[in-house]
Design a protein around this motif. Structure first.
Motif, PDB file in Angstrom:
ATOM      1  N   PRO A 115      -4.030  10.370 -10.452  1.00 33.84           N
ATOM      2  CA  PRO A 115      -3.189  10.926  -9.379  1.00 33.84           C
ATOM      3  C   PRO A 115      -3.964  11.115  -8.083  1.00 33.84           C
ATOM      4  CG  PRO A 115      -3.800  12.646 -10.935  1.00 33.84           C
ATOM      5  CD  PRO A 115      -4.364  11.373 -11.486  1.00 33.84           C
ATOM      6  N   LEU A 116      -3.246  10.925  -6.966  1.00 35.76           N
ATOM      7  CA  LEU A 116      -3.832  11.143  -5.639  1.00 35.76           C
ATOM      8  C   LEU A 116      -3.357  12.510  -5.126  1.00 35.76           C
ATOM      9  CD1 LEU A 116      -3.152   7.599  -4.162  1.00 35.76           C
ATOM     10  CD2 LEU A 116      -5.370   8.542  -4.789  1.00 35.76           C
ATOM     11  N   PRO A 117      -3.978  13.026  -4.058  1.00 36.24           N
ATOM     12  CA  PRO A 117      -3.518  14.304  -3.504  1.00 36.24           C
ATOM     13  C   PRO A 117      -2.030  14.247  -3.135  1.00 36.24           C
ATOM     14  CG  PRO A 117      -5.579  13.657  -2.506  1.00 36.24           C
ATOM     15  CD  PRO A 117      -5.184  12.535  -3.380  1.00 36.24           C
ATOM     16  N   GLU A 118      -1.368  15.407  -3.189  1.00 33.17           N
ATOM     17  CA  GLU A 118       0.094  15.475  -3.046  1.00 33.17           C
ATOM     18  C   GLU A 118       0.613  14.908  -1.717  1.00 33.17           C
ATOM     19  OE1 GLU A 118       2.750  17.604  -4.502  1.00 33.17           O
ATOM     20  OE2 GLU A 118       1.798  17.773  -6.464  1.00 33.17           O
ATOM     21  N   GLY A 119      -0.059  15.211  -0.628  1.00 31.83           N
ATOM     22  CA  GLY A 119       0.441  14.794   0.677  1.00 31.83           C
ATOM     23  C   GLY A 119       0.478  13.282   0.851  1.00 31.83           C
ATOM     24  N   VAL A 120      -0.290  12.594   0.033  1.00 34.32           N
ATOM     25  CA  VAL A 120      -0.369  11.136   0.141  1.00 34.32           C
ATOM     26  C   VAL A 120       0.981  10.491  -0.147  1.00 34.32           C
ATOM     27  CG1 VAL A 120      -1.417   9.129  -0.961  1.00 34.32           C
ATOM     28  CG2 VAL A 120      -2.818  11.071  -0.361  1.00 34.32           C
TER      29      VAL A 120
ATOM     30  N   GLY B 264       3.038  10.099   2.863  1.00 33.25           N
ATOM     31  CA  GLY B 264       2.422   9.047   3.670  1.00 33.25           C
ATOM     32  C   GLY B 264       2.752   7.663   3.125  1.00 33.25           C
ATOM     33  N   GLY B 265       2.807   7.552   1.804  1.00 35.27           N
ATOM     34  CA  GLY B 265       3.158   6.276   1.175  1.00 35.27           C
ATOM     35  C   GLY B 265       4.558   5.844   1.542  1.00 35.27           C
ATOM     36  N   PHE B 266       5.500   6.787   1.473  1.00 36.67           N
ATOM     37  CA  PHE B 266       6.883   6.454   1.854  1.00 36.67           C
ATOM     38  C   PHE B 266       6.962   6.076   3.327  1.00 36.67           C
ATOM     39  CE2 PHE B 266       8.223   8.875  -2.021  1.00 36.67           C
ATOM     40  CZ  PHE B 266       8.881   7.819  -2.617  1.00 36.67           C
ATOM     41  N   LEU B 267       6.166   6.765   4.143  1.00 37.64           N
ATOM     42  CA  LEU B 267       6.159   6.436   5.577  1.00 37.64           C
ATOM     43  C   LEU B 267       5.634   5.017   5.809  1.00 37.64           C
ATOM     44  CD1 LEU B 267       4.964   9.647   7.441  1.00 37.64           C
ATOM     45  CD2 LEU B 267       7.138   8.452   7.670  1.00 37.64           C
TER      46      LEU B 267
ATOM     47  N   VAL C  94       0.847  -1.207   0.000  1.00 41.42           N
ATOM     48  CA  VAL C  94       0.000   0.000   0.000  1.00 41.42           C
ATOM     49  C   VAL C  94       0.876   1.248   0.000  1.00 41.42           C
ATOM     50  CG1 VAL C  94      -1.697   1.288   1.350  1.00 41.42           C
ATOM     51  CG2 VAL C  94      -1.929  -1.173   1.114  1.00 41.42           C
ATOM     52  N   GLY C  95       1.986   1.212   0.747  1.00 44.11           N
ATOM     53  CA  GLY C  95       2.907   2.343   0.772  1.00 44.11           C
ATOM     54  C   GLY C  95       3.461   2.642  -0.612  1.00 44.11           C
ATOM     55  N   CYS C  96       3.867   1.594  -1.337  1.00 46.41           N
ATOM     56  CA  CYS C  96       4.398   1.787  -2.694  1.00 46.41           C
ATOM     57  C   CYS C  96       3.339   2.400  -3.601  1.00 46.41           C
ATOM     58  CB  CYS C  96       4.857   0.449  -3.268  1.00 46.41           C
ATOM     59  SG  CYS C  96       6.475  -0.048  -2.707  1.00 46.41           S
ATOM     60  N   LEU C  97       2.111   1.881  -3.518  1.00 43.87           N
ATOM     61  CA  LEU C  97       1.039   2.391  -4.378  1.00 43.87           C
ATOM     62  C   LEU C  97       0.744   3.859  -4.080  1.00 43.87           C
ATOM     63  CD1 LEU C  97      -1.508  -0.557  -4.572  1.00 43.87           C
ATOM     64  CD2 LEU C  97      -0.149   0.418  -6.402  1.00 43.87           C
ATOM     65  N   LEU C  98       0.672   4.207  -2.799  1.00 44.93           N
ATOM     66  CA  LEU C  98       0.384   5.597  -2.430  1.00 44.93           C
ATOM     67  C   LEU C  98       1.521   6.513  -2.878  1.00 44.93           C
ATOM     68  CD1 LEU C  98      -1.203   5.310   1.135  1.00 44.93           C
ATOM     69  CD2 LEU C  98      -2.341   5.582  -1.053  1.00 44.93           C
ATOM     70  N   ALA C  99       2.765   6.055  -2.686  1.00 46.86           N
ATOM     71  CA  ALA C  99       3.911   6.878  -3.097  1.00 46.86           C
ATOM     72  C   ALA C  99       3.926   7.053  -4.613  1.00 46.86           C
ATOM     73  CB  ALA C  99       5.204   6.225  -2.628  1.00 46.86           C
ATOM     74  N   LEU C 100       3.525   6.005  -5.314  1.00 53.31           N
ATOM     75  CA  LEU C 100       3.537   6.068  -6.778  1.00 53.31           C
ATOM     76  C   LEU C 100       2.452   7.012  -7.304  1.00 53.31           C
ATOM     77  CD1 LEU C 100       4.477   5.042  -9.509  1.00 53.31           C
ATOM     78  CD2 LEU C 100       3.018   3.064  -9.228  1.00 53.31           C
ATOM     79  N   PHE C 101       1.221   6.800  -6.834  1.00 55.50           N
ATOM     80  CA  PHE C 101       0.113   7.590  -7.391  1.00 55.50           C
ATOM     81  C   PHE C 101      -0.057   8.939  -6.681  1.00 55.50           C
ATOM     82  CE2 PHE C 101      -0.974   3.294  -8.755  1.00 55.50           C
ATOM     83  CZ  PHE C 101      -1.086   3.538 -10.108  1.00 55.50           C
ATOM     84  N   GLY C 102       0.696   9.167  -5.606  1.00 52.44           N
ATOM     85  CA  GLY C 102       0.674  10.488  -4.959  1.00 52.44           C
ATOM     86  C   GLY C 102       1.636  11.455  -5.640  1.00 52.44           C
ATOM     87  N   GLY C 103       2.447  10.951  -6.556  1.00 52.08           N
ATOM     88  CA  GLY C 103       3.413  11.796  -7.260  1.00 52.08           C
ATOM     89  C   GLY C 103       2.793  12.429  -8.502  1.00 52.08           C
TER      90      GLY C 103
END
Lengths: 294, 173
Positions: A123-128, A131-134, A108-117
Protein backbone atom coordinates in the motif's frame (compact mmCIF):
# COMPACT_ATOMS: atom_id res chain seq x y z
CA UNK A 1 -12.06 18.19 -51.79
CA UNK A 2 -12.50 21.35 -49.78
CA UNK A 3 -14.64 21.44 -46.71
CA UNK A 4 -14.74 25.13 -46.13
CA UNK A 5 -14.10 25.70 -42.46
CA UNK A 6 -11.49 22.99 -42.20
CA UNK A 7 -8.06 24.32 -41.28
CA UNK A 8 -6.27 21.48 -43.04
CA UNK A 9 -6.54 20.45 -46.64
CA UNK A 10 -7.47 16.97 -47.78
CA UNK A 11 -7.22 15.18 -51.03
CA UNK A 12 -8.96 12.11 -52.24
CA UNK A 13 -6.63 9.38 -53.35
CA UNK A 14 -8.20 7.32 -56.08
CA UNK A 15 -11.97 7.48 -55.91
CA UNK A 16 -12.63 6.53 -52.36
CA UNK A 17 -9.88 6.95 -49.80
CA UNK A 18 -11.52 9.44 -47.49
CA UNK A 19 -9.15 8.56 -44.69
CA UNK A 20 -6.06 10.09 -46.14
CA UNK A 21 -5.75 13.78 -45.35
CA UNK A 22 -2.52 15.28 -46.65
CA UNK A 23 -0.66 18.53 -46.45
CA UNK A 24 -1.29 21.49 -48.65
CA UNK A 25 1.91 21.04 -50.61
CA UNK A 26 1.30 17.69 -52.15
CA UNK A 27 -1.35 15.05 -52.50
CA UNK A 28 1.01 12.20 -53.30
CA UNK A 29 2.70 10.15 -50.63
CA UNK A 30 6.40 9.65 -51.28
CA UNK A 31 7.71 6.11 -50.97
CA UNK A 32 10.82 5.40 -48.96
CA UNK A 33 13.36 2.88 -50.17
CA UNK A 34 11.83 -0.51 -49.56
CA UNK A 35 14.88 -1.92 -47.78
CA UNK A 36 14.96 0.92 -45.24
CA UNK A 37 11.32 0.33 -44.38
CA UNK A 38 11.87 -3.40 -44.12
CA UNK A 39 14.95 -3.15 -41.93
CA UNK A 40 13.84 -0.30 -39.69
CA UNK A 41 10.14 -1.00 -39.32
CA UNK A 42 8.76 -4.29 -40.61
CA UNK A 43 11.57 -6.60 -39.47
CA UNK A 44 11.59 -5.22 -35.89
CA UNK A 45 7.79 -5.41 -35.87
CA UNK A 46 7.90 -9.07 -36.95
CA UNK A 47 10.62 -10.01 -34.46
CA UNK A 48 9.14 -8.14 -31.51
CA UNK A 49 6.80 -11.00 -30.44
CA UNK A 50 9.70 -13.46 -30.66
CA UNK A 51 11.72 -11.21 -28.35
CA UNK A 52 8.83 -11.08 -25.87
CA UNK A 53 8.41 -14.86 -26.00
CA UNK A 54 12.15 -15.45 -25.47
CA UNK A 55 12.12 -13.08 -22.51
CA UNK A 56 9.33 -15.11 -20.94
CA UNK A 57 11.25 -18.39 -21.36
CA UNK A 58 12.86 -19.98 -18.27
CA UNK A 59 16.27 -20.53 -19.80
CA UNK A 60 18.55 -17.63 -18.80
CA UNK A 61 20.39 -17.68 -22.14
CA UNK A 62 17.12 -17.30 -24.02
CA UNK A 63 16.11 -14.50 -21.70
CA UNK A 64 19.26 -12.60 -22.64
CA UNK A 65 18.71 -13.20 -26.35
CA UNK A 66 15.14 -11.97 -25.90
CA UNK A 67 16.29 -8.81 -24.14
CA UNK A 68 18.85 -8.02 -26.83
CA UNK A 69 16.27 -8.70 -29.54
CA UNK A 70 13.69 -6.45 -27.87
CA UNK A 71 16.23 -3.68 -27.43
CA UNK A 72 17.22 -3.99 -31.08
CA UNK A 73 13.56 -3.91 -32.14
CA UNK A 74 12.95 -0.73 -30.14
CA UNK A 75 16.12 0.98 -31.35
CA UNK A 76 15.84 0.03 -35.02
CA UNK A 77 13.19 2.63 -35.95
CA UNK A 78 15.19 5.36 -34.20
CA UNK A 79 18.31 4.57 -36.22
CA UNK A 80 16.60 5.39 -39.48
CA UNK A 81 16.64 8.89 -40.89
CA UNK A 82 12.85 9.10 -41.07
CA UNK A 83 10.88 11.62 -42.97
CA UNK A 84 7.92 10.79 -40.78
CA UNK A 85 5.23 12.46 -42.85
CA UNK A 86 6.17 10.68 -46.04
CA UNK A 87 5.23 7.12 -45.16
CA UNK A 88 2.37 5.40 -43.38
CA UNK A 89 4.89 3.59 -41.18
CA UNK A 90 6.36 6.91 -40.08
CA UNK A 91 2.89 8.24 -39.36
CA UNK A 92 2.18 5.22 -37.16
CA UNK A 93 5.38 5.86 -35.19
CA UNK A 94 4.44 9.52 -34.86
CA UNK A 95 1.00 8.56 -33.55
CA UNK A 96 2.58 6.15 -31.06
CA UNK A 97 4.84 8.90 -29.74
CA UNK A 98 1.92 11.31 -29.47
CA UNK A 99 -0.04 8.78 -27.42
CA UNK A 100 2.84 7.96 -25.10
CA UNK A 101 2.24 10.91 -22.76
CA UNK A 102 -1.49 10.57 -22.04
CA UNK A 103 -1.25 6.77 -21.94
CA UNK A 104 1.54 6.83 -19.36
CA UNK A 105 -0.40 9.41 -17.37
CA UNK A 106 -3.50 7.19 -17.31
CA UNK A 107 -1.47 4.09 -16.44
CA UNK A 108 0.42 5.75 -13.58
CA UNK A 109 -2.84 7.30 -12.35
CA UNK A 110 -4.54 3.89 -12.25
CA UNK A 111 -1.61 2.34 -10.38
CA UNK A 112 -1.48 5.14 -7.80
CA UNK A 113 -5.26 5.03 -7.30
CA UNK A 114 -5.12 1.26 -6.91
CA UNK A 115 -2.22 1.01 -4.48
CA UNK A 116 -3.15 4.22 -2.62
CA UNK A 117 -6.35 2.53 -1.44
CA UNK A 118 -6.86 0.03 1.36
CA UNK A 119 -4.99 -2.73 -0.43
CA UNK A 120 -3.17 -5.40 1.58
CA UNK A 121 -0.35 -5.58 -0.98
CA UNK A 122 2.30 -2.82 -1.13
CA UNK A 123 0.00 0.00 0.00
CA UNK A 124 0.99 3.60 -0.70
CA UNK A 125 0.20 6.61 1.54
CA UNK A 126 -3.51 7.53 1.59
CA UNK A 127 -3.28 10.88 -0.18
CA UNK A 128 -1.73 9.24 -3.21
CA UNK A 129 -5.09 7.71 -4.16
CA UNK A 130 -6.67 11.09 -4.90
CA UNK A 131 -3.57 12.07 -6.85
CA UNK A 132 -3.93 8.88 -8.89
CA UNK A 133 -7.50 9.73 -9.84
CA UNK A 134 -6.38 13.24 -10.74
CA UNK A 135 -3.64 11.86 -12.97
CA UNK A 136 -6.13 9.52 -14.65
CA UNK A 137 -8.49 12.44 -15.25
CA UNK A 138 -5.54 14.46 -16.55
CA UNK A 139 -4.64 11.70 -19.02
CA UNK A 140 -8.21 11.55 -20.30
CA UNK A 141 -8.29 15.36 -20.54
CA UNK A 142 -5.07 15.18 -22.58
CA UNK A 143 -6.82 12.84 -25.01
CA UNK A 144 -9.67 15.36 -25.16
CA UNK A 145 -7.21 18.15 -25.88
CA UNK A 146 -5.71 16.15 -28.73
CA UNK A 147 -9.20 15.38 -30.04
CA UNK A 148 -10.70 18.85 -30.02
CA UNK A 149 -7.86 21.34 -29.93
CA UNK A 150 -4.48 20.06 -31.01
CA UNK A 151 -4.99 17.20 -33.44
CA UNK A 152 -1.77 15.21 -34.09
CA UNK A 153 -0.18 16.43 -37.29
CA UNK A 154 3.28 16.54 -38.77
CA UNK A 155 4.24 20.01 -39.98
CA UNK A 156 0.69 20.78 -41.05
CA UNK A 157 -0.03 17.32 -42.45
CA UNK A 158 -2.81 15.65 -40.50
CA UNK A 159 -2.02 12.13 -39.27
CA UNK A 160 -4.62 9.97 -41.04
CA UNK A 161 -4.51 7.20 -38.41
CA UNK A 162 -5.71 9.54 -35.67
CA UNK A 163 -9.34 9.30 -36.78
CA UNK A 164 -9.09 5.53 -37.01
CA UNK A 165 -7.61 5.34 -33.51
CA UNK A 166 -10.22 7.60 -31.89
CA UNK A 167 -13.22 5.92 -33.49
CA UNK A 168 -11.86 2.47 -32.55
CA UNK A 169 -11.14 3.66 -29.01
CA UNK A 170 -14.60 5.16 -28.51
CA UNK A 171 -16.32 2.11 -30.00
CA UNK A 172 -14.38 -0.22 -27.72
CA UNK A 173 -14.95 2.00 -24.68
CA UNK A 174 -18.71 1.73 -25.31
CA UNK A 175 -18.57 -2.05 -25.54
CA UNK A 176 -16.09 -2.69 -22.72
CA UNK A 177 -17.59 -0.04 -20.41
CA UNK A 178 -21.09 -1.44 -20.96
CA UNK A 179 -19.86 -4.97 -20.35
CA UNK A 180 -18.04 -3.91 -17.15
CA UNK A 181 -21.13 -2.08 -15.86
CA UNK A 182 -23.36 -5.10 -16.44
CA UNK A 183 -20.70 -7.39 -14.97
CA UNK A 184 -20.37 -5.41 -11.74
CA UNK A 185 -24.15 -5.29 -11.29
CA UNK A 186 -24.66 -9.00 -11.94
CA UNK A 187 -21.59 -10.53 -10.35
CA UNK A 188 -20.67 -7.94 -7.71
CA UNK A 189 -21.96 -7.42 -4.22
CA UNK A 190 -23.66 -4.00 -4.02
CA UNK A 191 -21.28 -2.49 -6.56
CA UNK A 192 -23.64 0.27 -7.68
CA UNK A 193 -21.03 3.02 -7.55
CA UNK A 194 -18.64 1.04 -9.76
CA UNK A 195 -21.45 0.10 -12.15
CA UNK A 196 -22.43 3.75 -12.37
CA UNK A 197 -18.85 4.75 -13.20
CA UNK A 198 -18.53 2.10 -15.91
CA UNK A 199 -21.96 2.97 -17.30
CA UNK A 200 -20.85 6.60 -17.32
CA UNK A 201 -17.76 5.71 -19.34
CA UNK A 202 -19.86 3.78 -21.87
CA UNK A 203 -22.58 6.43 -22.22
CA UNK A 204 -20.12 9.33 -22.44
CA UNK A 205 -18.11 7.49 -25.09
CA UNK A 206 -21.27 6.75 -27.06
CA UNK A 207 -22.44 10.37 -26.95
CA UNK A 208 -18.96 11.55 -27.96
CA UNK A 209 -18.90 9.08 -30.85
CA UNK A 210 -22.31 10.25 -32.06
CA UNK A 211 -21.19 13.87 -31.73
CA UNK A 212 -18.08 13.23 -33.82
CA UNK A 213 -20.04 11.35 -36.47
CA UNK A 214 -22.64 14.10 -36.67
CA UNK A 215 -20.66 17.28 -36.08
CA UNK A 216 -16.98 16.40 -36.46
CA UNK A 217 -14.32 18.61 -34.92
CA UNK A 218 -12.91 21.96 -35.87
CA UNK A 219 -10.09 20.33 -37.79
CA UNK A 220 -11.88 17.30 -39.26
CA UNK A 221 -15.12 17.26 -41.18
CA UNK A 222 -17.77 14.74 -40.00
CA UNK A 223 -17.46 12.95 -43.35
CA UNK A 224 -13.98 11.82 -42.37
CA UNK A 225 -15.17 10.74 -38.94
CA UNK A 226 -17.99 8.71 -40.46
CA UNK A 227 -15.62 7.10 -42.95
CA UNK A 228 -13.18 6.26 -40.17
CA UNK A 229 -15.89 4.86 -37.89
CA UNK A 230 -17.43 2.73 -40.61
CA UNK A 231 -14.04 1.34 -41.60
CA UNK A 232 -13.00 0.82 -37.98
CA UNK A 233 -16.09 -1.31 -37.36
CA UNK A 234 -15.02 -3.62 -40.18
CA UNK A 235 -11.45 -3.74 -38.86
CA UNK A 236 -12.51 -4.48 -35.28
CA UNK A 237 -14.90 -7.25 -36.29
CA UNK A 238 -12.25 -8.72 -38.60
CA UNK A 239 -9.68 -8.56 -35.82
CA UNK A 240 -12.05 -10.40 -33.49
CA UNK A 241 -13.04 -13.08 -35.99
CA UNK A 242 -9.49 -13.64 -37.28
CA UNK A 243 -7.94 -13.74 -33.79
CA UNK A 244 -10.54 -16.12 -32.38
CA UNK A 245 -10.26 -18.30 -35.52
CA UNK A 246 -6.48 -18.51 -35.09
CA UNK A 247 -6.81 -19.48 -31.42
CA UNK A 248 -9.35 -22.18 -32.29
CA UNK A 249 -6.98 -23.47 -34.98
CA UNK A 250 -4.20 -23.59 -32.41
CA UNK A 251 -6.41 -25.60 -30.03
CA UNK A 252 -7.32 -27.95 -32.90
CA UNK A 253 -3.66 -28.47 -33.86
CA UNK A 254 -2.66 -29.20 -30.25
CA UNK A 255 -5.60 -31.56 -29.84
CA UNK A 256 -4.70 -33.46 -33.04
CA UNK A 257 -1.07 -33.65 -31.92
CA UNK A 258 -2.03 -34.99 -28.49
CA UNK A 259 -4.50 -37.47 -29.93
CA UNK A 260 -1.96 -38.92 -32.36
CA UNK A 261 0.76 -39.18 -29.76
CA UNK A 262 1.59 -42.85 -29.12
CA UNK A 263 1.08 -44.38 -25.69
CA UNK A 264 4.40 -44.30 -23.82
CA UNK A 265 6.19 -47.67 -23.77
CA UNK A 266 6.59 -49.38 -20.39
CA UNK A 267 9.82 -48.45 -18.65
CA UNK A 268 12.39 -51.26 -18.34
CA UNK A 269 13.04 -52.45 -14.75
CA UNK A 270 16.14 -51.17 -12.97
CA UNK A 271 19.36 -53.03 -13.65
CA UNK A 272 21.54 -54.38 -10.81
CA UNK A 273 23.89 -51.40 -10.92
CA UNK A 274 20.97 -48.94 -10.93
CA UNK A 275 19.42 -50.70 -7.95
CA UNK A 276 22.73 -50.50 -6.10
CA UNK A 277 23.00 -46.79 -6.88
CA UNK A 278 19.42 -46.23 -5.67
CA UNK A 279 20.23 -48.03 -2.39
CA UNK A 280 23.28 -45.80 -1.93
CA UNK A 281 21.24 -42.64 -2.40
CA UNK A 282 18.51 -43.88 -0.05
CA UNK A 283 21.04 -44.78 2.59
CA UNK A 284 22.73 -41.41 2.22
CA UNK A 285 19.51 -39.47 2.72
CA UNK A 286 17.65 -41.75 5.13
CA UNK A 287 20.75 -42.19 7.32
CA UNK A 288 20.70 -44.22 10.51
CA UNK A 289 17.00 -43.68 11.18
CA UNK A 290 16.16 -45.30 7.87
CA UNK A 291 18.29 -48.28 8.74
CA UNK A 292 16.66 -48.63 12.14
CA UNK A 293 13.21 -48.67 10.56
CA UNK A 294 14.24 -51.43 8.21
CA UNK B 1 -25.78 -12.76 -6.83
CA UNK B 2 -25.42 -16.39 -7.78
CA UNK B 3 -27.99 -17.87 -5.45
CA UNK B 4 -29.15 -20.87 -7.43
CA UNK B 5 -27.59 -23.49 -9.68
CA UNK B 6 -27.49 -22.34 -13.28
CA UNK B 7 -27.34 -18.66 -12.37
CA UNK B 8 -23.79 -18.32 -13.70
CA UNK B 9 -24.84 -19.52 -17.13
CA UNK B 10 -27.81 -17.16 -17.15
CA UNK B 11 -25.60 -14.24 -16.04
CA UNK B 12 -23.09 -14.83 -18.81
CA UNK B 13 -25.87 -15.09 -21.35
CA UNK B 14 -27.21 -11.73 -20.16
CA UNK B 15 -23.72 -10.20 -20.36
CA UNK B 16 -23.31 -11.50 -23.92
CA UNK B 17 -26.69 -9.99 -24.75
CA UNK B 18 -25.59 -6.63 -23.33
CA UNK B 19 -22.43 -6.65 -25.48
CA UNK B 20 -24.35 -7.64 -28.61
CA UNK B 21 -26.92 -4.90 -27.95
CA UNK B 22 -24.16 -2.30 -27.60
CA UNK B 23 -22.51 -3.43 -30.84
CA UNK B 24 -25.89 -3.26 -32.54
CA UNK B 25 -26.43 0.28 -31.18
CA UNK B 26 -23.09 1.39 -32.63
CA UNK B 27 -23.93 -0.14 -36.00
CA UNK B 28 -27.36 1.49 -36.00
CA UNK B 29 -25.85 4.87 -35.12
CA UNK B 30 -23.33 4.53 -37.94
CA UNK B 31 -25.90 3.37 -40.46
CA UNK B 32 -28.32 6.12 -39.47
CA UNK B 33 -25.65 8.76 -40.05
CA UNK B 34 -24.41 7.02 -43.19
CA UNK B 35 -27.81 7.66 -44.77
CA UNK B 36 -26.50 11.11 -45.62
CA UNK B 37 -24.50 9.20 -48.17
CA UNK B 38 -21.03 10.70 -48.30
CA UNK B 39 -19.11 7.59 -47.34
CA UNK B 40 -20.56 4.87 -49.52
CA UNK B 41 -17.06 4.18 -50.84
CA UNK B 42 -15.79 2.70 -47.59
CA UNK B 43 -16.38 -0.97 -48.27
CA UNK B 44 -16.90 -2.38 -44.79
CA UNK B 45 -17.19 -5.95 -46.12
CA UNK B 46 -13.78 -5.78 -47.76
CA UNK B 47 -12.26 -4.15 -44.68
CA UNK B 48 -13.69 -7.02 -42.59
CA UNK B 49 -12.38 -9.65 -45.00
CA UNK B 50 -8.85 -8.23 -45.14
CA UNK B 51 -8.71 -7.67 -41.39
CA UNK B 52 -9.96 -11.16 -40.61
CA UNK B 53 -7.43 -12.94 -42.88
CA UNK B 54 -4.48 -10.78 -41.88
CA UNK B 55 -5.40 -11.00 -38.19
CA UNK B 56 -5.63 -14.79 -38.53
CA UNK B 57 -2.25 -14.89 -40.27
CA UNK B 58 -0.56 -12.69 -37.70
CA UNK B 59 -2.00 -14.58 -34.72
CA UNK B 60 -0.95 -17.98 -36.05
CA UNK B 61 2.51 -16.55 -36.83
CA UNK B 62 2.67 -15.21 -33.29
CA UNK B 63 1.73 -18.61 -31.85
CA UNK B 64 4.38 -20.24 -34.06
CA UNK B 65 7.02 -17.89 -32.64
CA UNK B 66 5.89 -18.56 -29.06
CA UNK B 67 6.00 -22.31 -29.75
CA UNK B 68 9.59 -22.00 -30.96
CA UNK B 69 10.60 -19.81 -28.03
CA UNK B 70 9.20 -22.21 -25.42
CA UNK B 71 10.54 -25.37 -27.07
CA UNK B 72 12.74 -27.60 -24.92
CA UNK B 73 14.26 -31.04 -25.16
CA UNK B 74 11.41 -32.93 -23.52
CA UNK B 75 8.61 -31.08 -25.33
CA UNK B 76 7.06 -32.74 -28.36
CA UNK B 77 6.10 -29.69 -30.30
CA UNK B 78 6.70 -30.82 -33.88
CA UNK B 79 2.98 -31.05 -34.66
CA UNK B 80 2.23 -27.77 -32.93
CA UNK B 81 5.03 -25.80 -34.61
CA UNK B 82 4.47 -27.39 -38.01
CA UNK B 83 0.71 -26.90 -37.75
CA UNK B 84 1.02 -23.21 -36.90
CA UNK B 85 3.66 -22.63 -39.59
CA UNK B 86 1.59 -24.33 -42.27
CA UNK B 87 -1.56 -22.47 -41.19
CA UNK B 88 0.31 -19.16 -41.47
CA UNK B 89 1.62 -20.06 -44.92
CA UNK B 90 -1.83 -21.17 -46.10
CA UNK B 91 -3.39 -17.93 -44.79
CA UNK B 92 -0.71 -15.91 -46.61
CA UNK B 93 -1.34 -17.83 -49.84
CA UNK B 94 -5.09 -17.36 -49.56
CA UNK B 95 -4.58 -13.65 -48.92
CA UNK B 96 -2.30 -13.28 -51.94
CA UNK B 97 -4.75 -15.21 -54.09
CA UNK B 98 -7.66 -13.02 -52.92
CA UNK B 99 -5.77 -9.81 -53.73
CA UNK B 100 -4.75 -11.18 -57.12
CA UNK B 101 -8.37 -12.09 -57.73
CA UNK B 102 -9.32 -8.44 -57.33
CA UNK B 103 -10.63 -8.39 -53.76
CA UNK B 104 -8.96 -5.08 -52.94
CA UNK B 105 -9.25 -2.51 -50.20
CA UNK B 106 -10.69 0.66 -51.67
CA UNK B 107 -8.28 3.57 -51.98
CA UNK B 108 -5.12 1.51 -51.57
CA UNK B 109 -2.63 0.60 -54.30
CA UNK B 110 -3.57 -2.77 -55.75
CA UNK B 111 -0.37 -4.78 -55.13
CA UNK B 112 -0.24 -7.40 -52.40
CA UNK B 113 2.35 -5.63 -50.26
CA UNK B 114 0.48 -2.31 -50.19
CA UNK B 115 -2.77 -4.04 -49.33
CA UNK B 116 -1.09 -6.15 -46.65
CA UNK B 117 0.93 -3.34 -45.07
CA UNK B 118 -2.05 -0.97 -44.92
CA UNK B 119 -4.18 -3.64 -43.27
CA UNK B 120 -1.44 -4.46 -40.74
CA UNK B 121 -1.04 -0.79 -39.83
CA UNK B 122 -4.78 -0.38 -39.39
CA UNK B 123 -4.86 -3.51 -37.24
CA UNK B 124 -2.00 -2.15 -35.15
CA UNK B 125 -3.98 1.01 -34.52
CA UNK B 126 -7.11 -1.00 -33.67
CA UNK B 127 -5.15 -3.21 -31.25
CA UNK B 128 -3.60 -0.15 -29.66
CA UNK B 129 -7.09 1.31 -29.20
CA UNK B 130 -8.22 -2.00 -27.71
CA UNK B 131 -5.40 -2.04 -25.18
CA UNK B 132 -6.09 1.57 -24.26
CA UNK B 133 -9.81 0.91 -23.77
CA UNK B 134 -9.13 -2.20 -21.68
CA UNK B 135 -6.57 -0.34 -19.58
CA UNK B 136 -8.83 2.66 -18.93
CA UNK B 137 -11.97 0.62 -18.14
CA UNK B 138 -10.47 -2.15 -16.05
CA UNK B 139 -7.85 0.11 -14.44
CA UNK B 140 -10.58 2.44 -13.25
CA UNK B 141 -12.81 -0.47 -12.24
CA UNK B 142 -10.03 -2.14 -10.27
CA UNK B 143 -9.14 1.12 -8.53
CA UNK B 144 -12.78 1.66 -7.55
CA UNK B 145 -13.39 -1.93 -6.48
CA UNK B 146 -10.29 -2.03 -4.30
CA UNK B 147 -11.32 1.17 -2.52
CA UNK B 148 -14.02 -0.37 -0.36
CA UNK B 149 -13.15 -0.54 3.34
CA UNK B 150 -14.21 -3.57 5.31
CA UNK B 151 -14.43 -4.09 9.04
CA UNK B 152 -11.35 -5.89 10.34
CA UNK B 153 -11.57 -9.63 10.56
CA UNK B 154 -12.58 -10.39 14.18
CA UNK B 155 -10.23 -13.38 14.19
CA UNK B 156 -7.27 -10.99 13.91
CA UNK B 157 -8.22 -9.35 17.20
CA UNK B 158 -8.20 -12.59 19.17
CA UNK B 159 -5.14 -12.97 21.37
CA UNK B 160 -3.21 -16.20 21.14
CA UNK B 161 -3.92 -18.79 23.80
CA UNK B 162 -1.47 -20.25 26.17
CA UNK B 163 -0.92 -23.62 24.57
CA UNK B 164 1.06 -25.12 27.44
CA UNK B 165 -2.19 -25.89 29.28
CA UNK B 166 -3.58 -27.69 26.27
CA UNK B 167 -0.39 -29.69 25.88
CA UNK B 168 -0.64 -30.66 29.55
CA UNK B 169 -4.18 -31.93 28.98
CA UNK B 170 -3.03 -33.97 25.98
CA UNK B 171 -0.23 -35.63 27.94
CA UNK B 172 -2.61 -36.45 30.79
CA UNK B 173 -4.90 -38.24 28.38
Amino acid sequence: MDFGGSTRSYCVVGDSELLRPTGPASCSIAVMPETALLVHFWLPLALFPLGVALMLARDSRRKWVGRVLLLGCLLAPLLNDWDIASTEEGQILHLGLMLLGPTLMCAVGCLLALFGGPTPFAPLPEGVRQGGFLLLAGGIAWFGWLLFVDRPDISGTANPFWLHLMTSLLTLLVVIGGFAAAFTIMMGDRRWREALAMGGVAITSFILLIFLLAQGTEQDDPVFWRSASWGALGDLLGLLVGGVGALLTFVLVVWIGERNMPVPEPVAPLSESEQARAREILAEHAGDSGGEQE
Amino acid sequence: MNTRDGDAKRDWQTLALVVLTLILCIFVANIHLEVRGEVADIDIGMRFFHSAIVSFMLTTGLLFMFTLAFAHRQARITEQALGMFLTTVVAALVYGWAVDAGMLLPGVVGDVWSQFSTTVLRLLVAECAGLLALGICFGLLLALVSGRRHADDPLLELSSEDFSAAEGDDSAE
